[in-house]
Design a protein around this motif. Structure first.
Motif, PDB file in Angstrom:
ATOM      1  N   UNK A 465       0.855  -1.182   0.000  1.00 52.99           N
ATOM      2  CA  UNK A 465       0.000   0.000   0.000  1.00 52.99           C
ATOM      3  C   UNK A 465       0.888   1.228   0.000  1.00 52.99           C
ATOM      4  N   UNK A 466       0.718   2.102  -0.995  1.00 57.13           N
ATOM      5  CA  UNK A 466       1.546   3.300  -1.140  1.00 57.13           C
ATOM      6  C   UNK A 466       0.676   4.546  -1.058  1.00 57.13           C
ATOM      7  N   UNK A 467       1.336   5.674  -0.826  1.00 58.00           N
ATOM      8  CA  UNK A 467       0.607   6.932  -0.807  1.00 58.00           C
ATOM      9  C   UNK A 467      -0.442   6.946   0.278  1.00 58.00           C
ATOM     10  N   UNK A 468      -0.006   6.736   1.514  1.00 60.23           N
ATOM     11  CA  UNK A 468      -0.919   6.560   2.641  1.00 60.23           C
ATOM     12  C   UNK A 468      -1.965   7.667   2.657  1.00 60.23           C
ATOM     13  N   UNK A 469      -3.244   7.283   2.738  1.00 60.96           N
ATOM     14  CA  UNK A 469      -4.304   8.265   2.586  1.00 60.96           C
ATOM     15  C   UNK A 469      -5.649   7.624   2.914  1.00 60.96           C
ATOM     16  N   UNK A 470      -6.732   8.408   2.896  1.00 63.75           N
ATOM     17  CA  UNK A 470      -6.745   9.875   2.930  1.00 63.75           C
ATOM     18  C   UNK A 470      -6.454  10.412   4.320  1.00 63.75           C
ATOM     19  N   UNK A 481      -0.359  13.901  11.543  1.00 64.50           N
ATOM     20  CA  UNK A 481      -0.352  14.894  10.467  1.00 64.50           C
ATOM     21  C   UNK A 481      -1.248  14.406   9.340  1.00 64.50           C
ATOM     22  N   UNK A 482      -1.610  15.328   8.436  1.00 63.38           N
ATOM     23  CA  UNK A 482      -2.303  14.948   7.216  1.00 63.38           C
ATOM     24  C   UNK A 482      -1.321  14.366   6.222  1.00 63.38           C
ATOM     25  N   UNK A 483      -1.826  13.605   5.272  1.00 61.98           N
ATOM     26  CA  UNK A 483      -0.935  12.960   4.301  1.00 61.98           C
ATOM     27  C   UNK A 483      -1.321  13.333   2.866  1.00 61.98           C
ATOM     28  N   UNK A 484      -1.670  14.604   2.707  1.00 63.45           N
ATOM     29  CA  UNK A 484      -1.888  15.204   1.399  1.00 63.45           C
ATOM     30  C   UNK A 484      -0.537  15.638   0.824  1.00 63.45           C
ATOM     31  N   UNK A 485      -0.567  16.242  -0.361  1.00 58.62           N
ATOM     32  CA  UNK A 485       0.631  16.889  -0.893  1.00 58.62           C
ATOM     33  C   UNK A 485       0.244  18.155  -1.627  1.00 58.62           C
ATOM     34  N   UNK A 486       1.234  19.038  -1.792  1.00 60.93           N
ATOM     35  CA  UNK A 486       0.980  20.341  -2.403  1.00 60.93           C
ATOM     36  C   UNK A 486       1.868  20.547  -3.625  1.00 60.93           C
ATOM     37  N   UNK A 536      11.872  25.115   3.066  1.00 56.95           N
ATOM     38  CA  UNK A 536      10.597  25.575   3.618  1.00 56.95           C
ATOM     39  C   UNK A 536      10.341  27.057   3.368  1.00 56.95           C
ATOM     40  N   UNK A 537      11.377  27.824   3.015  1.00 55.93           N
ATOM     41  CA  UNK A 537      11.171  29.237   2.678  1.00 55.93           C
ATOM     42  C   UNK A 537      10.771  29.442   1.222  1.00 55.93           C
ATOM     43  N   UNK A 538      10.965  28.440   0.398  1.00 50.31           N
ATOM     44  CA  UNK A 538      10.618  28.567  -1.021  1.00 50.31           C
ATOM     45  C   UNK A 538       9.318  27.846  -1.368  1.00 50.31           C
ATOM     46  N   UNK A 539       9.099  26.699  -0.740  1.00 46.88           N
ATOM     47  CA  UNK A 539       7.987  25.830  -1.110  1.00 46.88           C
ATOM     48  C   UNK A 539       6.901  25.910  -0.050  1.00 46.88           C
ATOM     49  N   UNK A 540       5.659  25.965  -0.496  1.00 48.99           N
ATOM     50  CA  UNK A 540       4.529  25.911   0.419  1.00 48.99           C
ATOM     51  C   UNK A 540       4.574  24.611   1.228  1.00 48.99           C
ATOM     52  N   UNK A 541       3.836  24.545   2.296  1.00 49.87           N
ATOM     53  CA  UNK A 541       3.843  23.384   3.181  1.00 49.87           C
ATOM     54  C   UNK A 541       3.649  22.092   2.402  1.00 49.87           C
ATOM     55  N   UNK A 542       4.477  21.100   2.719  1.00 50.17           N
ATOM     56  CA  UNK A 542       4.368  19.805   2.063  1.00 50.17           C
ATOM     57  C   UNK A 542       4.692  18.695   3.038  1.00 50.17           C
ATOM     58  N   UNK A 543       4.413  17.473   2.632  1.00 49.79           N
ATOM     59  CA  UNK A 543       4.564  16.329   3.527  1.00 49.79           C
ATOM     60  C   UNK A 543       5.788  15.473   3.226  1.00 49.79           C
ATOM     61  N   UNK A 544       6.518  15.787   2.154  1.00 49.20           N
ATOM     62  CA  UNK A 544       7.762  15.066   1.903  1.00 49.20           C
ATOM     63  C   UNK A 544       7.589  13.775   1.150  1.00 49.20           C
TER      64      UNK A 544
END
Length: 783
Positions: A465-470, A481-486, A536-544
């Motif tokens: 199982x990949x891309x743990x969600x939703x 934490x949430x497991x979305x991406x931006x 983190x100063x260039x990219x909006x919040x993300x989950x990695x």
């Protein structure tokens, strides 16, 4: 754009700098006034700290300061945390013992930090660290998780009586499962050990902490797979700095395999020490420190019962697992043997009743957390070793036993949470058997016997199982934490494109595949697309990046942003060409009116957006859009691996003569990169199966495998040429129809290899790593 777009075998853009030595890693970073840190680490697995004398070290040349855990505590720096709450089956929360970045009262594993020295040079810092005198009261230690649960064993944390962190269960009721097993025509029972591994990324961990007193601002350069999560945790939980005053930069990262997801003591200490000493502080791990302190992987001890009816269909599966967590709970450790492991115990098979019980345990060893596959390799190894053993006990072909029990109707709800969305497991089985010449194995075995060698063949059918969600679902299961991406897509005035992604690349080739996605959409050259990540100063919040989520989740966020950019670009183009917006097509680097010869080059559309001289009424200037994507389900890569080996009975040496991998990753962006990911994963799986294993002295808790002299990594001559193929059932739950591919090789390969060796030697009693000594002993035991 078939040459560079989706499906093209484009060479990796980033390899130019990597292969020419132009990569920029954390240890390459130099800032004015930078000094160096060396840690004083416990030589004992378990001890009380009675006192620390740093006076001699403080007077040594180049020393800026010697800092200890009491000072960190006084400054309000918090404990390291585990970010996924698990409740025991009685409803009680997991027992999380305190983990200080620098221990101030008790050390619980060899390598636990007790002080840090900051000095002008690495050598001066290390020399001074050796001069720090620590008065320890040594305590009894326990390194084996099964033993740690026994009465009277040393206790690591007062919060966890009997060293038990949680006692958790999932699946069908235990009574119902037991009843199905009692009524079975045949039951296969096994004890299965999944050996502990050290991650061994090419680049060791490193951190550079910079405190700017003028702005009261902190910058942390670090080897991280998810810099935004690092910033969040260090600000919200560890109290290092407010989030708006902390910048985390993860530049080029030389491999992670899960071991760089977590926040370690060293990042926290370097930032804190920079403010304390007034100088930037850098630390880079050496390889022995990495063996001692990087989060280890696996380390499960399980018993399993698999029940069959008279028609050889599985009726029930019961699993009891003891998971060794080491001395402390790491950031995602609690989820690995629960929601990343037990939820995959159905495998590719239609099993009506599954009951899994997991006990997590503290021991005096390095903390254990996610390592490539994280729970799925452990589940697959248990399931596929049991299936192979059952086939031998039932006297039928292992391929036919699997075929009989495959899930064939989708979506399929398993008894352990997962709802598989799509798949064709028989297609992968057939492809692998065909490529491996399964039918011709008998003749090859006979030929080997004539040469005095033992030949065996083994199979493994994995699912993961990949891309743990939703996010809402994992939140209900305890995730912190949430497991979305931006993603944000910026089209510049000249038509070049920047993609800012919350995903992070540490070897996966994102700078190429993400650019291919954009090039395919707009028909622009791939070199005109830049991928920005890791700051983190260039990219909006993300989950990695972890859990093979960058494609299914990260690229889906990019698709959503591209949709918005395309919609606006079509409005602008339609206005410029006095056409209907619905007739605009963007391809081959231009916007055109379908069915006519009217066109506008892509760069002119972009320029029009920024000059803003001739835009549709009410339209804002610019061509930049962002998006967040939260998946509706996991993706479920699956496949069949077949390994063929030859064993020398005189020495126990195993040679892999053939390895076939047939994987279903859905739609594929870049087949060459996917094949590279599979190759790398198989290499790690072969390493686990044949060579690798972390070992501690059971009496003293000393790490016995703290260098490459003692910890055997796979080398080129240990690996065959892999035969890789892809089947395709597109994922219905993301816009690209893709599934994860980064961990499959490490998941499917260990059981295939151990099944092959045990088939060759005629002895099923073999644990990983299957070293020549173990195999030789098993051959002689069988005789």
């Amino acid at each position: 754009m078939g040459v560079e777009g989706i499906g093209a075998r484009v060479a990796r853009k980033e390899d130019k700098r990597f292969l020419t030595g132009k990569g920029r890693y954390t240890d390459d970073m130099v800032v004015p006034g930078m000094k160096y840190a060396a840690f004083v680490r416990s030589p004992h697995a378990h001890a009380r700290i009675r006192g620390i004398d740093s006076s001699a070290a403080e007077g040594m040349p180049g020393v800026i300061g010697v800092l200890n855990g009491k000072q960190m505590l006084d400054d309000g720096i918090g404990n390291l945390i585990c970010g996924w709450m698990i409740h025991s089956k009685d409803g009680s929360p997991m027992k999380m013992g305190a983990w200080r970045p620098i221990a101030h009262d008790t050390v619980r594993y060899v390598g636990d930090a007790v002080a840090v020295v900051v000095a002008d040079s690495v050598g001066e810092a290390r020399d001074a660290a050796e001069a720090v005198v620590v008065d320890y009261e040594e305590l009894p230690a326990v390194t084996d998780a099964v033993m740690a649960l026994e009465p009277g064993r040393p206790q690591l944390h007062p919060e966890a009586a009997g060293n038990l962190i949680y006692d958790w269960a999932l699946g069908t009721g235990e009574a119902e499962t037991d009843a199905a097993i009692a009524a079975a025509a045949h039951v296969t029972e096994m004890t299965i050990v999944n050996n502990r591994l050290a991650p061994n990324a090419m680049e060791p961990r490193a951190a550079l902490g910079v405190y700017d007193a003028a702005d009261d601002h902190y910058t942390c350069y670090t080897t991280s797979q998810n810099p935004h999560v690092a910033r969040l945790v260090m600000s919200a939980f560890y109290n290092v700095a407010p989030e708006n005053k902390l910048r985390v930069i993860a530049p080029d990262v030389g491999g992670g395999f899960g071991s760089k997801i977590f926040i370690y003591p060293e990042e926290i200490v370097c930032l804190w020490a920079s403010k304390r000493t007034g100088v930037p502080v850098k630390w880079t791990s050496d390889r022995t420190e990495a063996f001692l302190t990087d989060a280890h992987g696996r380390d499960h001890h399980s018993t399993v019962k698999m029940a069959f009816d008279a028609d050889n269909r599985i009726t029930a599966l019961k699993v009891d697992t003891i998971a060794n967590f080491g001395a402390y709970m790491s950031l995602f450790s609690s989820a690995v043997p629960t929601y990343l492991y037990a939820t995959l115990l159905s495998g590719q098979y239609d099993i009506p009743a599954i009951h899994a019980n997991v006990r997590a345990v503290y021991t005096n060893t390095a903390p254990v957390d996610a390592y490539r596959g994280a729970g799925r390799p452990e589940a697959t190894f248990l399931l596929e070793r049991t299936m192979e053993t059952a086939a031998r006990e039932l006297g039928i072909s292992p391929a036919e036993l699997r075929r009989k029990n495959f899930i064939r109707s989708f979506p399929h709800q398993t008894p352990v949470i997962m709802n598989y969305d799509a798949g064709d497991y028989e297609a992968s089985l057939e492809a692998a058997m065909r490529e491996a010449d399964w039918a011709g194995f008998g003749a090859r075995k006979a030929e080997a016997e004539a040469r005095g060698k033992k030949r065996g063949i083994g199979m493994s059918c994995y699912i993961e199982a990949c891309g743990i969600a939703p996010s809402a679902a994992v939140g209900s299961l305890g995730a912190g934490v949430g497991l979305w991406e931006s993603a944000e897509v910026r089209v510049n005035a000249a038509g070049t494109i920047e993609v800012l992604t919350g995903s992070h690349s540490h070897g996966q080739g994102h700078e190429t595949t993400f650019a291919q996605l954009v090039a395919d959409r707009f028909g622009v050259p791939i070199d005109s697309v830049s991928i920005v990540h890791g700051d983190t100063d260039k990219v909006q919040m993300g989950m990695g990046t972890y859990g093979s989520r960058s494609g299914a989740v990260g690229m889906s966020a990019i698709v959503k942003a591209l949709d918005k950019v395309e919609a606006k670009a079509k409005k602008i183009a339609a206005h410029l060409m006095e056409a209907d917006e619905g007739d605009i097509v963007i391809e081959n680097g231009e916007a055109k009116v379908a069915g006519t010869d009217k066109t506008v080059p892509w760069f002119q559309v972009a320029l029009a957006a920024y000059t803003a001289h001739n835009l549709p009424a009410g339209m804002e200037p610019g061509l930049k859009e962002g998006a967040f994507y939260d998946p509706s389900n996991f993706t479920f890569p699956a496949g069949c691996y077949i390994c063929e080996v030859e064993v020398d009975p005189e020495t126990g040496k195993t040679d892999i003569v053939q390895f076939v991998a047939a994987d279903d990753f859905g739609n594929i962006i870049n087949p060459m990169i996917v094949e590279g990911q599979v190759h790398g994963g198989i290499a790690q799986g072969i390493g686990q199966a044949l060579l690798e294993g972390v070992h501690y002295d059971p009496q003293t808790g000393q790490l016995l495998t703290a260098s490459y002299m003692d910890y055997a990594m796979p080398r080129a001559h240990d690996l065959p040429s892999f035969k890789v193929s892809h089947q395709n059932t597109p994922c219905p739950n993301n816009p690209l129809g893709i599934k994860g591919c980064g961990e499959a090789g490490a998941i499917g390969s260990p059981p295939a290899l151990i099944n092959a060796i045990t088939d060759a030697i005629g002895n099923n009693d073999l644990t990983m790593p299957a070293t020549p000594q173990k195999v030789w002993a098993a051959v002689n035991a069988a005789q």
